[in-house]
Design an enzyme around this catalytic site. Sequence first.
Site, PDB file in Angstrom:
ATOM      1  N   GLY A  15       5.954   2.424  -1.771  1.00 14.93           N
ATOM      2  CA  GLY A  15       6.968   1.880  -2.697  1.00 14.93           C
ATOM      3  C   GLY A  15       8.178   1.525  -1.868  1.00 14.93           C
ATOM      4  N   TYR A  16       8.272   2.281  -0.593  1.00 11.99           N
ATOM      5  CA  TYR A  16       9.363   1.677   0.364  1.00 11.99           C
ATOM      6  C   TYR A  16       9.061   0.263   0.700  1.00 11.99           C
ATOM      7  CZ  TYR A  16      12.376   2.228   4.375  1.00 11.99           C
ATOM      8  OH  TYR A  16      13.603   1.859   5.170  1.00 11.99           O
ATOM      9  N   CYS A  17       8.008   0.058   1.070  1.00  8.40           N
ATOM     10  CA  CYS A  17       7.498  -1.429   1.509  1.00  8.40           C
ATOM     11  C   CYS A  17       7.871  -2.377   0.441  1.00  8.40           C
ATOM     12  CB  CYS A  17       6.250  -1.767   1.970  1.00  8.40           C
ATOM     13  SG  CYS A  17       5.863  -0.585   3.554  1.00  8.40           S
TER      14      CYS A  17
END
Length: 267
Positions: free
Chosen positions: A171-173
Amino acid sequence: MEKLWNDGRRFVGRVAVVTGAGGALGGAVARALGREGARVALGYRTSRDSAQANVERIEAEGGEAFAAVLDVTEGGSVRDFVAGALERYGPVEVLVNTAGRIDPKDYVRSQQIDPRELAQLLNVDVLGSVRMCQAVRAHMEAAGRGAIVNFSGSYGNGVDPENLINSVAVGYCTTKGAVRAFTASLARDLAPLIRVNAISPGAIEANWEADWDIDPAQLEQAVAMTPLKRMGTPEEIAEATLFLASDGGGYITGQVLQVDGGWLMTG
Ligand SMILES: NC(=O)c1ccc[n+]([C@@H]2O[C@H](COP(=O)([O-])OP(=O)(O)OC[C@H]3O[C@@H](n4cnc5c(N)ncnc54)[C@H](OP(=O)(O)O)[C@@H]3O)[C@@H](O)[C@H]2O)c1
């Protein structure tokens, strides 16, 4: 005589806005801009004391700065903050979007992603940057120049899926990838007056264990896999940011600069 690009006062006469300026990287960027002569508007959401301490450090070195509340997920807050900077200092010519959601809910494997949480992350890191860029565009056009630096991030190298530093969460990427695409496409849209670039930090020194509950063994593993064998410092991120925002970076737009100790080699 050849032009001296960096006289240590590259931002004299410019107004700079830094979001997330109560945070580690935003604080270092704000202080560096203040040291180099910018009048700096520091936006904080909850870290009032830290942002105010950064203002005091800038003032102690003879610079000008103020801190005010800024939630980049709220259009009204963004408008009020930018209006405040304009009223106090004049049109904004430098914008650094460091505000980012750092929340354990975002550090899960792909099957555990809760789309509502991912939407919150996107709302801060991506849409927050969108809102800020929209808010300062007219200022930069009026000034006849402008530089924006967004904050992306390393995707890690994926060697150990259980290590949150080596294998940065999906999700962060996804979010930081969207920041890259936003940066590149916005750079085309705002050229030629306004340049837009991004910094992609690798692992930077912070209270990883205390603040983010990261296992020290994971930190050691990540450092061992970094060619420069150490974490970066907030000041090194600030230096790279100032270069991109300065006239010395004047022919660079639409780029993502990796500041990651060689973690990701491009070229
Ligand atoms: N440190 C690293 O190793 C690293 C690596 C790669 C990328 N990055 C990126 O670099 C940026 C800065 O990170 P950092 O290490 O300085 O983390 P940090 O110390 O946690 O700073 C992030 C700041 O973002 C602010 N923020 C969060 N939600 C916000 C909102 N809705 N509106 C306005 N501000 C908001 C927070 O403000 P308050 O504290 O005032 O609530 C916080 O101070 C982030 O985008 C992060 O993803 C960092």
